[in-house]
Design a protein around this motif. Structure first.
Motif, PDB file in Angstrom:
ATOM      1  N   THR A   1      43.405  33.458  26.860  1.00  0.00           N
ATOM      2  CA  THR A   1      42.166  34.155  27.232  1.00  0.00           C
ATOM      3  C   THR A   1      41.527  33.582  28.499  1.00  0.00           C
TER       4      THR A   1
ATOM      5  N   GLU B   1      39.837  41.289  44.408  1.00  0.00           N
ATOM      6  CA  GLU B   1      38.772  41.093  43.421  1.00  0.00           C
ATOM      7  C   GLU B   1      38.000  39.840  43.835  1.00  0.00           C
TER       8      GLU B   1
ATOM      9  N   PHE C   1      38.190  32.697  31.293  1.00  0.00           N
ATOM     10  CA  PHE C   1      36.952  31.923  31.152  1.00  0.00           C
ATOM     11  C   PHE C   1      35.723  32.811  30.993  1.00  0.00           C
TER      12      PHE C   1
ATOM     13  N   VAL D   1      50.991  27.612  28.097  1.00  0.00           N
ATOM     14  CA  VAL D   1      51.306  29.049  28.154  1.00  0.00           C
ATOM     15  C   VAL D   1      52.822  29.244  28.103  1.00  0.00           C
TER      16      VAL D   1
ATOM     17  N   LYS E   1      45.093  30.076  22.952  1.00  0.00           N
ATOM     18  CA  LYS E   1      45.083  29.155  24.103  1.00  0.00           C
ATOM     19  C   LYS E   1      43.954  29.659  25.006  1.00  0.00           C
TER      20      LYS E   1
ATOM     21  N   PHE F   1      39.824  49.337  24.344  1.00  0.00           N
ATOM     22  CA  PHE F   1      39.466  48.839  25.673  1.00  0.00           C
ATOM     23  C   PHE F   1      40.738  48.597  26.477  1.00  0.00           C
TER      24      PHE F   1
ATOM     25  N   GLY G   1      43.065  42.050  36.443  1.00  0.00           N
ATOM     26  CA  GLY G   1      41.857  42.094  37.259  1.00  0.00           C
ATOM     27  C   GLY G   1      41.340  43.513  37.496  1.00  0.00           C
TER      28      GLY G   1
ATOM     29  N   SER H   1      40.691  29.538  27.802  1.00  0.00           N
ATOM     30  CA  SER H   1      40.558  29.023  29.171  1.00  0.00           C
ATOM     31  C   SER H   1      40.169  27.544  29.119  1.00  0.00           C
TER      32      SER H   1
ATOM     33  N   CYS I   1      35.013  41.626  34.232  1.00  0.00           N
ATOM     34  CA  CYS I   1      36.095  42.532  34.644  1.00  0.00           C
ATOM     35  C   CYS I   1      35.594  43.963  34.689  1.00  0.00           C
TER      36      CYS I   1
ATOM     37  N   ILE J   1      53.034  36.766  32.727  1.00  0.00           N
ATOM     38  CA  ILE J   1      53.130  36.635  31.269  1.00  0.00           C
ATOM     39  C   ILE J   1      53.814  37.854  30.671  1.00  0.00           C
TER      40      ILE J   1
ATOM     41  N   PHE K   1      47.210  38.692  26.383  1.00  0.00           N
ATOM     42  CA  PHE K   1      46.678  37.959  27.532  1.00  0.00           C
ATOM     43  C   PHE K   1      45.564  38.767  28.171  1.00  0.00           C
TER      44      PHE K   1
HETATM   45  P1  NAD Z   1      43.152  33.346  35.023  1.00  0.00           P
HETATM   46  O1  NAD Z   1      44.233  34.335  35.194  1.00  0.00           O
HETATM   47  O2  NAD Z   1      42.985  32.281  36.044  1.00  0.00           O
HETATM   48  O3  NAD Z   1      43.298  32.580  33.624  1.00  0.00           O
HETATM   49  C1  NAD Z   1      43.470  33.280  32.413  1.00  0.00           C
HETATM   50  C2  NAD Z   1      44.281  32.422  31.460  1.00  0.00           C
HETATM   51  O4  NAD Z   1      45.562  32.184  32.029  1.00  0.00           O
HETATM   52  C3  NAD Z   1      43.668  31.067  31.178  1.00  0.00           C
HETATM   53  O5  NAD Z   1      43.815  30.767  29.809  1.00  0.00           O
HETATM   54  C4  NAD Z   1      44.491  30.118  32.036  1.00  0.00           C
HETATM   55  O6  NAD Z   1      44.602  28.840  31.489  1.00  0.00           O
HETATM   56  C5  NAD Z   1      45.842  30.789  32.100  1.00  0.00           C
HETATM   57  N1  NAD Z   1      46.559  30.505  33.352  1.00  0.00           N
HETATM   58  C6  NAD Z   1      46.010  30.267  34.568  1.00  0.00           C
HETATM   59  N2  NAD Z   1      46.982  30.042  35.475  1.00  0.00           N
HETATM   60  C7  NAD Z   1      48.156  30.159  34.829  1.00  0.00           C
HETATM   61  C8  NAD Z   1      49.522  30.050  35.242  1.00  0.00           C
HETATM   62  N3  NAD Z   1      49.857  29.788  36.493  1.00  0.00           N
HETATM   63  N4  NAD Z   1      50.477  30.241  34.313  1.00  0.00           N
HETATM   64  C9  NAD Z   1      50.158  30.527  33.036  1.00  0.00           C
HETATM   65  N5  NAD Z   1      48.875  30.634  32.600  1.00  0.00           N
HETATM   66  C10 NAD Z   1      47.890  30.458  33.480  1.00  0.00           C
HETATM   67  O7  NAD Z   1      41.792  34.198  34.870  1.00  0.00           O
HETATM   68  P2  NAD Z   1      40.304  33.658  34.768  1.00  0.00           P
HETATM   69  O8  NAD Z   1      39.876  33.169  36.113  1.00  0.00           O
HETATM   70  O9  NAD Z   1      40.129  32.768  33.594  1.00  0.00           O
HETATM   71  O10 NAD Z   1      39.533  35.011  34.423  1.00  0.00           O
HETATM   72  C11 NAD Z   1      39.111  35.929  35.389  1.00  0.00           C
HETATM   73  C12 NAD Z   1      40.081  37.077  35.542  1.00  0.00           C
HETATM   74  O11 NAD Z   1      40.247  37.740  34.295  1.00  0.00           O
HETATM   75  C13 NAD Z   1      39.591  38.167  36.497  1.00  0.00           C
HETATM   76  O12 NAD Z   1      40.669  38.608  37.265  1.00  0.00           O
HETATM   77  C14 NAD Z   1      39.092  39.257  35.578  1.00  0.00           C
HETATM   78  O13 NAD Z   1      39.095  40.549  36.141  1.00  0.00           O
HETATM   79  C15 NAD Z   1      40.087  39.147  34.469  1.00  0.00           C
HETATM   80  N6  NAD Z   1      39.590  39.750  33.244  1.00  0.00           N
HETATM   81  C16 NAD Z   1      40.150  40.926  32.848  1.00  0.00           C
HETATM   82  C17 NAD Z   1      39.693  41.544  31.706  1.00  0.00           C
HETATM   83  C18 NAD Z   1      40.301  42.834  31.237  1.00  0.00           C
HETATM   84  O14 NAD Z   1      40.109  43.195  30.079  1.00  0.00           O
HETATM   85  N7  NAD Z   1      41.048  43.527  32.062  1.00  0.00           N
HETATM   86  C19 NAD Z   1      38.663  40.959  30.951  1.00  0.00           C
HETATM   87  C20 NAD Z   1      38.133  39.742  31.389  1.00  0.00           C
HETATM   88  C21 NAD Z   1      38.608  39.149  32.537  1.00  0.00           C
END
Ligand code: NAD
Length: 499
Positions: free
Chosen positions: A147, A384, A149, A209, A173, A451, A249, A175, A281, A233, A223
């Motif tokens: 998930t 974004e 942050f 992950v 797992k 959603f 995103g 954030s 998002c 993923i 995810f």
């Molecule tokens: P992120 O992609 O950086 O991280 C999300 C998860 O992935 C975290 O648990 C993180 O630990 C893990 N992760 C990060 N880098 C990784 C890697 N290289 N390999 C494997 N796992 C990794 O996202 P974020 O900054 O925590 O959240 C913001 C993003 O989430 C924005 O792009 C937002 O639009 C998106 N978001 C989308 C929705 C939706 O429903 N579409 C909802 C909420 C947030």
């Protein structure tokens, strides 16, 4: 300094990998805790515990599982203030917004109380001569979720609520930026009556992950996060034969028609563009006024509203509209993109770059920004930004506005503000985006709908929560049965050998 834990087998367990990440208080910039980053071995331990505990949970009748959900709702309400405070402290969002984060997760748990109804199968009586056919939905086994942050309560609950109600074990797992609330949520589930090992939290980064993706016992991965990671993923998980759903995103457009109530539209843009510092998002990050006159009037209405926004720490209570962004790196990224907007020729109508808050100079606060005359080739339009930055793209006609939103690579949410039902209806029918608001800026569907976006905002088919979640977290098994004529045709009195 506080050292956070994992939550494995019903216990708070210290990390053993020797690797940690800092958890900040974004309002002050201080490191307030460190979170362990799990190794492959730590993940494997949690998976083994989950696999051992899951069959008994799946065999527990759905009504009893639903009662755990019922109790959980009560406990979430009891601890709402505590959860919101812990959430704001690590995320930075205001307290009412943090309570909303918990509430929107809680509503999915409420939906999960309907598991006995939702899991009822299908039955055809007399599908052939003496033949009946029925389908049942069975739990997958051990499932996992990764998930982001920005909603550390809501999104984990969107995943583990349905997963558990269906009879699965779930490994979360969360954030590494704000892991405390997910840990509290897992503990509360056990207080609600969930057996140990059915919901576990394993903190970590890419290593954790990858341990999920390559584990042979884990059946499904959910995810939510940024698109590049979603894509990774989805590809990796599917290649390992798992059931995977990834949500990425967004760049949500709001079209403002010339006949719209511009005060309503401006108010909506303020909340949807700057609420939670734009870290949603479903935030509106692009305003598309149709016609020059609409655009001029809209900008005129937006500027004083933006200048009145109160930015500050959650500890200021209701006196704050939005808080800091999550990390110094996020702040740097936002300000870097703002600079590209200026360099590439957009008009920075409200400039928040010099924003500073007395007493919180080291916090990750970003002042509100408003760009006008943004064009689709600019980085601030394509990427974004995930910050308090609203871009205005002026469109000459409704068709041009529609095409703009349709051509963007993201397709999470969108909105139209108009008084004309025909335009609204046409928009809803033709737009290639998953969630549409008509005079509603942030059209997040309620728990009993689903959603999910379209295009690069999603990888996979089934959406989050609602009936889709019950499909995602179960497998269908269909039984065809025929019972040959038996004792009802009369007793057998002669002693005969069995054949
Ligand atoms: P992120 O992609 O950086 O991280 C999300 C998860 O992935 C975290 O648990 C993180 O630990 C893990 N992760 C990060 N880098 C990784 C890697 N290289 N390999 C494997 N796992 C990794 O996202 P974020 O900054 O925590 O959240 C913001 C993003 O989430 C924005 O792009 C937002 O639009 C998106 N978001 C989308 C929705 C939706 O429903 N579409 C909802 C909420 C947030």
């Amino acid at each position: 300094m506080q050292e956070l834990t994992h939550y494995i087998g019903g216990e708070h367990v210290k990390g053993t990998s020797g690797r940690f990440a800092d958890v900040f208080n974004p309002a002050t910039g201080e490191v307030q805790a460190r979170v362990p980053l799990a190794s492959k071995e730590e993940m494997a331990k949690a998976v083994a515990i989950a696999a051992a505990a899951q069959p008994a949970w799946a065999a527990t009748n759905p009504q009893r599982r639903a009662r755990v959900m019922m109790k959980y709702v009560e406990l979430l309400n009891r601890d709402m203030d505590k959860l919101a405070e812990a959430l704001s402290r690590e995320h930075g969002k205001t307290l009412p917004d943090a309570a909303g984060d918990v509430q929107r997760g809680l509503e999915v748990i409420e939906y999960c109380i309907g598991a006995p109804q939702l899991l009822k199968g299908e039955y055809t009586d007399g599908a052939g001569p003496g033949i009946d056919m029925y389908s049942m939905r069975q739990a997958l086994g051990v499932t996992a979720g990764i998930t982001p942050f920005n909603f550390p309560a809501m999104i984990p609950m969107w995943m583990f609520g349905p997963a558990l109600a269906c009879g699965n074990a779930f490994i979360l797992k969360p954030s590494e930026r704000d892991p405390s609330v997910p840990l509290m949520l897992a503990e509360l589930m056990e207080e609600a009556g969930l057996p140990k090992g059915i919901l576990q939290v394993v903190n970590g980064d890419k290593e954790a992950v990858d341990a999920i993706l390559y584990d042979e016992t884990i059946q499904s991965v959910g995810f939510v996060g940024s698109t590049p990671i979603a894509e990774y993923i989805y590809g990796t998980g599917c290649a390992q034969g798992k059931r995977v759903q990834c949500f990425g995103g967004a760049k949500n457009h709001m079209i403002i028609m010339p006949d719209a109530d511009l005060d309503q539209a401006a108010d909506a843009l303020i909340g949807a563009g700057y609420g939670a510092a734009g870290e949603r998002c479903m935030a509106i990050s692009v305003a598309v006024p149709v016609g020059e006159e609409t655009a001029d009037k809209l900008i005129e209405k937006l500027v004083p509203r933006i200048e009145k926004l109160k930015v500050g720490p959650y500890t200021s209570g209701n006196d704050v509209d939005y808080g800091p962004v999550v990390t110094a790196a996020a702040k740097q990224n936002i300000l870097g993109l703002v600079q590209t907007g200026v360099d590439q020729g957009a008009e920075l109508v409200v400039d928040g770059r010099d924003f500073a808050l007395q007493g919180y100079e080291d916090g990750f606060f970003v002042g509100p920004h408003l760009f006008d005359r943004v064009s689709p080739d600019m980085d601030i339009y394509k990427k974004e930004i995930f910050g308090p930055v609203l871009c205005t793209v002026r469109a000459g006609s409704y068709e041009e506005a529609l095409k703009l939103a349709m051509d963007h690579e993201y397709g999470n949410g969108t909105a139209i503000f108009t008084r004309d039902g025909d335009s609204a209806r046409d928009f809803a029918n033709r737009i290639n985006v998953g969630m549409i608001g008509i005079n509603v800026p942030i059209p997040v569907p309620l728990a009993y709908h689903t959603f999910g976006g379209w295009k690069k905002s999603v990888f996979g088919d089934l959406n989050q929560h609602g009936p889709d979640a019950f499909k995602f977290y179960t497998r269908t098994k269909t039984v065809t049965s025929r019972w040959p004529s038996g004792i009802k045709d009369g007793g057998e009195f002669n002693f005969k050998p069995m054949d």
